[in-house]
Write a protein that holds these residues in place. Structure first.
Motif, PDB file in Angstrom:
ATOM      1  N   ALA A  48       0.832  -1.212   0.000  1.00 37.22           N
ATOM      2  CA  ALA A  48       0.000   0.000   0.000  1.00 37.22           C
ATOM      3  C   ALA A  48       0.864   1.258   0.000  1.00 37.22           C
ATOM      4  CB  ALA A  48      -0.926  -0.007   1.212  1.00 37.22           C
ATOM      5  N   ALA A  49       1.958   1.241   0.763  1.00 34.38           N
ATOM      6  CA  ALA A  49       2.855   2.403   0.789  1.00 34.38           C
ATOM      7  C   ALA A  49       3.451   2.651  -0.591  1.00 34.38           C
ATOM      8  CB  ALA A  49       3.958   2.190   1.827  1.00 34.38           C
ATOM      9  N   LYS A  50       3.814   1.579  -1.298  1.00 33.43           N
ATOM     10  CA  LYS A  50       4.359   1.741  -2.654  1.00 33.43           C
ATOM     11  C   LYS A  50       3.312   2.348  -3.591  1.00 33.43           C
ATOM     12  CE  LYS A  50       7.146  -1.314  -4.452  1.00 33.43           C
ATOM     13  NZ  LYS A  50       7.709  -2.586  -4.958  1.00 33.43           N
ATOM     14  N   ALA A  51       2.062   1.929  -3.434  1.00 33.38           N
ATOM     15  CA  ALA A  51       1.001   2.514  -4.255  1.00 33.38           C
ATOM     16  C   ALA A  51       0.814   3.987  -3.931  1.00 33.38           C
ATOM     17  CB  ALA A  51      -0.307   1.747  -4.029  1.00 33.38           C
ATOM     18  N   MET A  52       0.886   4.335  -2.660  1.00 30.78           N
ATOM     19  CA  MET A  52       0.720   5.734  -2.271  1.00 30.78           C
ATOM     20  C   MET A  52       1.935   6.579  -2.659  1.00 30.78           C
ATOM     21  SD  MET A  52      -2.264   5.713  -1.370  1.00 30.78           S
ATOM     22  CE  MET A  52      -3.353   4.294  -1.232  1.00 30.78           C
ATOM     23  N   ASP A  53       3.117   5.967  -2.732  1.00 28.55           N
ATOM     24  CA  ASP A  53       4.278   6.676  -3.290  1.00 28.55           C
ATOM     25  C   ASP A  53       3.942   7.179  -4.689  1.00 28.55           C
ATOM     26  OD1 ASP A  53       5.731   5.892  -1.042  1.00 28.55           O
ATOM     27  OD2 ASP A  53       6.760   4.253  -2.084  1.00 28.55           O
ATOM     28  N   MET A  54       3.381   6.286  -5.486  1.00 26.85           N
ATOM     29  CA  MET A  54       3.043   6.618  -6.872  1.00 26.85           C
ATOM     30  C   MET A  54       2.017   7.740  -6.922  1.00 26.85           C
ATOM     31  SD  MET A  54       1.770   3.877  -9.747  1.00 26.85           S
ATOM     32  CE  MET A  54       1.226   4.416 -11.382  1.00 26.85           C
ATOM     33  N   ILE A  55       1.003   7.685  -6.058  1.00 27.06           N
ATOM     34  CA  ILE A  55      -0.016   8.732  -6.026  1.00 27.06           C
ATOM     35  C   ILE A  55       0.589  10.068  -5.607  1.00 27.06           C
ATOM     36  CG2 ILE A  55      -2.064   9.499  -4.739  1.00 27.06           C
ATOM     37  CD1 ILE A  55      -3.065   6.599  -4.894  1.00 27.06           C
ATOM     38  N   CYS A  56       1.561  10.012  -4.722  1.00 26.34           N
ATOM     39  CA  CYS A  56       2.226  11.242  -4.278  1.00 26.34           C
ATOM     40  C   CYS A  56       3.312  11.700  -5.245  1.00 26.34           C
ATOM     41  CB  CYS A  56       2.824  11.038  -2.886  1.00 26.34           C
ATOM     42  SG  CYS A  56       1.575  10.859  -1.593  1.00 26.34           S
ATOM     43  N   GLY A  57       3.435  11.060  -6.396  1.00 29.77           N
ATOM     44  CA  GLY A  57       4.376  11.483  -7.417  1.00 29.77           C
ATOM     45  C   GLY A  57       5.808  11.090  -7.149  1.00 29.77           C
ATOM     46  N   VAL A  58       6.026  10.097  -6.283  1.00 29.38           N
ATOM     47  CA  VAL A  58       7.383   9.684  -5.922  1.00 29.38           C
ATOM     48  C   VAL A  58       7.726   8.397  -6.655  1.00 29.38           C
ATOM     49  CG1 VAL A  58       8.904   8.976  -4.043  1.00 29.38           C
ATOM     50  CG2 VAL A  58       7.199  10.779  -3.663  1.00 29.38           C
ATOM     51  N   ASP A  59       8.666   8.483  -7.583  1.00 26.47           N
ATOM     52  CA  ASP A  59       9.108   7.303  -8.330  1.00 26.47           C
ATOM     53  C   ASP A  59      10.402   6.719  -7.777  1.00 26.47           C
ATOM     54  OD1 ASP A  59       6.985   7.396 -10.224  1.00 26.47           O
ATOM     55  OD2 ASP A  59       8.002   9.051 -11.238  1.00 26.47           O
ATOM     56  N   GLN A  60      11.131   7.501  -6.981  1.00 26.54           N
ATOM     57  CA  GLN A  60      12.393   7.038  -6.407  1.00 26.54           C
ATOM     58  C   GLN A  60      12.489   7.506  -4.962  1.00 26.54           C
ATOM     59  OE1 GLN A  60      14.937   5.035  -7.916  1.00 26.54           O
ATOM     60  NE2 GLN A  60      15.500   4.936  -5.750  1.00 26.54           N
ATOM     61  N   LEU A  61      12.550   6.569  -4.030  1.00 26.87           N
ATOM     62  CA  LEU A  61      12.681   6.925  -2.625  1.00 26.87           C
ATOM     63  C   LEU A  61      14.109   7.340  -2.305  1.00 26.87           C
ATOM     64  CD1 LEU A  61      10.768   3.986  -0.889  1.00 26.87           C
ATOM     65  CD2 LEU A  61       9.875   6.255  -1.418  1.00 26.87           C
ATOM     66  N   PRO A  62      14.304   8.137  -1.270  1.00 22.88           N
ATOM     67  CA  PRO A  62      15.672   8.380  -0.780  1.00 22.88           C
ATOM     68  C   PRO A  62      16.295   7.046  -0.363  1.00 22.88           C
ATOM     69  CG  PRO A  62      14.126   9.928   0.213  1.00 22.88           C
ATOM     70  CD  PRO A  62      13.308   8.902  -0.506  1.00 22.88           C
ATOM     71  N   PRO A  63      17.621   6.893  -0.473  1.00 23.64           N
ATOM     72  CA  PRO A  63      18.273   5.617  -0.131  1.00 23.64           C
ATOM     73  C   PRO A  63      17.929   5.105   1.256  1.00 23.64           C
ATOM     74  CG  PRO A  63      19.819   7.053  -1.277  1.00 23.64           C
ATOM     75  CD  PRO A  63      18.589   7.885  -1.015  1.00 23.64           C
ATOM     76  N   THR A  64      17.879   5.984   2.236  1.00 20.82           N
ATOM     77  CA  THR A  64      17.569   5.540   3.596  1.00 20.82           C
ATOM     78  C   THR A  64      16.164   4.942   3.656  1.00 20.82           C
ATOM     79  OG1 THR A  64      19.024   7.195   4.590  1.00 20.82           O
ATOM     80  CG2 THR A  64      17.306   6.275   6.002  1.00 20.82           C
ATOM     81  N   ALA A  65      15.217   5.597   3.003  1.00 22.53           N
ATOM     82  CA  ALA A  65      13.833   5.111   3.029  1.00 22.53           C
ATOM     83  C   ALA A  65      13.711   3.757   2.346  1.00 22.53           C
ATOM     84  CB  ALA A  65      12.910   6.138   2.366  1.00 22.53           C
ATOM     85  N   GLU A  66      14.300   3.620   1.166  1.00 19.54           N
ATOM     86  CA  GLU A  66      14.171   2.346   0.457  1.00 19.54           C
ATOM     87  C   GLU A  66      14.861   1.217   1.219  1.00 19.54           C
ATOM     88  OE1 GLU A  66      15.173   0.082  -3.730  1.00 19.54           O
ATOM     89  OE2 GLU A  66      14.660   2.202  -3.728  1.00 19.54           O
TER      90      GLU A  66
END
Length: 478
Positions: free
Chosen positions: A75-93
């Motif tokens: 679900a978080a990955k889906a919401m990343d996409m909705i929030c326009g985030v295609d690449q997380l910061p290294p720490t987050a990923e």
């Protein structure tokens, strides 16, 4: 025998959630049909509508108490996409990956030692009172102790990254809400040597069982099928957190490869049947009759080009050699594959705990708002898809979830029939051991029925035998 009969197993035991099996016998006592029924309705896809996108990664975890992290991250990955985030910061990923490896490890350990091991150690037909984790602890106390501590380690990883061992809040749209303190990292690293050794020993146990019982394994719910999993972009390596979709035929031929997970609906479609609340996905290009497939640990071994950790890759190579490099179809080989993945997770956790990015402070990214998001990962039981649409008020308007057990629905039903035909056909009476063979086939998939169903109250095991006129002939209950 002069009349057809119906055997019912309700509920199936030592699985997550509730389901039942019906087995239809013809007038000669041979199995005519056997089905796994999901008997409770799942409402998450409906009642998630109207909730704010920020709430979704936390709410959907309530689908399950065994694999909440998988739903949390999908679900978080889906919401990343909705929030326009295609690449997380290294720490987050990397924090999310660490969380996910802890989840896969603890779930696999729970299944293998607590749910499957009683059958493997004592026999499918052993007395029911013998087939449980307490008897495993009495018979092999050191093995039981390791199983408990290995699962605890995986849960400690989850707590360190998600905030809680169950239903955490670590992953948020666009990133993560905390990094990993040095003292927590050091406490986890102090245990990694034992975890690696114990994972190797567990792998040897699963491997040994498969090879020592090779003929039985080859003939127990073993049949060809297509396989699907996510693989790493570019090189096709096993990747449990991110990548593209790959599907292979039973002979190892490519059906589709490196399909963008955001286009899953171009390749997959869900069928429905009147006797189950769980859907039956299939590969659209092949149709409902020929397009069904399997997912999970064995499917991942079959579809991955290699594993990027050396110990697990060597183990996968040995597993694949048992069928000359072609896809392995024996459902009981899933246990071997699970333990390969446990070792892979330990290797990955070790590498991540040595990565200084886990102490970084750049935890979240932002982007241009979208109205649709799709999050896909490999949950312990197989591929997991979360698909959402939201409106201008950040409220969910559409939700579609294809959980691992749903992907495996057709495969589980075929396994039930295969075992029923071999062990129940021509038998005049019910025996608990015969019925447990059917349940063993289901357990090999490690199904999480609660991800697709929700039940209240207690459900005792009751098996009843009726004749064609509905007259009760025999009843067994716990």
């Amino acid at each position: 025998m002069t009349e057809p009969r119906l055997i019912e197993i309700s509920p199936v035991t030592r699985v997550e959630g509730h389901g039942k099996v019906t087995i239809h016998l013809d007038v000669d006592g041979n199995v005519d049909e056997a089905r796994l029924h999901i008997v409770e309705f799942r409402g998450f896809e409906r009642f998630i509508r109207g909730r704010l996108l920020w709430e979704v990664p936390v709410i959907v975890q309530r689908l399950c108490g065994i694999c909440p992290v998988s739903h949390h991250l999908a679900a978080a990955k889906a919401m990343d996409m909705i929030c326009g985030v295609d690449q997380l910061p290294p720490t987050a990923e990397k924090m999310r990956r660490l969380m996910h490896y802890g989840q896969v490890m603890q779930s696999h350990v729970l299944h293998f030692f607590h749910l499957a091991a009683p059958d493997l150690l004592f026999g499918f037909g052993a007395p029911a009172e013998k087939r449980n984790i307490f008897e495993v602890l009495k018979d092999q106390p050191e093995l039981g102790r390791r199983a408990i501590l290995m699962r605890k380690f995986g849960q400690d990883i989850i707590e360190a990254t998600a905030g809680k061992k169950i239903h955490g809040t670590g992953a948020i749209p666009g990133g993560i809400n905390k990094n990993l303190p040095i003292e927590t990292r050091d406490a986890l690293l102090a245990q990694i040597g034992d975890m690696r050794l114990w994972a190797q020993d567990a792998l040897a146990l699963a491997r040994g069982y498969t090879l020592d019982n090779a003929e039985m394994v080859r003939n127990f719910a073993s049949f060809p099928s297509h396989y699907m999993s996510m693989v790493r972009a570019g090189d096709g390596a096993l990747d449990l957190y991110d990548g593209n979709l790959r599907a292979l035929s039973s002979d190892g031929d490519t059906i589709f490869d490196h399909l963008d997970t955001r286009s899953y609906h171009d390749a997959l479609i869900e069928d429905v049947r009147s006797w189950s609340y769980m859907k039956f996905p299939f590969i659209k290009a092949l149709g409902p009759d020929d397009g069904w497939y399997r997912v999970g640990p064995l499917a991942r071994m079959n579809t991955a080009s290699f594993i990027d950790t050396p110990l697990a890759d060597a183990a996968r190579t040995e597993l694949m050699a048992t069928n000359h490099g072609l896809p392995q179809h024996a459902v009981l080989a899933n246990h071997w594959a699970r333990m390969i993945e446990v070792l892979h997770c330990v290797e990955k956790i070790d590498a991540l705990l040595h990565d200084p990015d886990l102490q970084g402070t750049d935890l979240r990214a932002t982007g241009d708002r979208r109205q649709e998001g799709i999050g896909v990962l490999e949950a312990p039981r197989g591929n997991l898809i979360h698909h959402y649409q939201v409106d201008e008020n950040d409220q969910v308007t559409y939700c579609n979830l294809i959980v691992s057990t749903t992907h495996n629905n057709e495969g589980m039903n075929r396994a039930v029939k295969d075992v029923a035909v071999k062990y129940l056909s021509g038998q005049p009476q019910i025996t608990e051991g015969m019925l447990n063979h059917v349940e063993v086939a289901i357990r090999a998939y490690d199904p999480c029925l609660s991800c697709a169903t929700h039940a209240l109250g207690q459900m005792p095991l009751q098996v009843e035998l009726f004749d064609a006129d509905g007259v009760l002939l025999d009843r067994r209950a716990t």
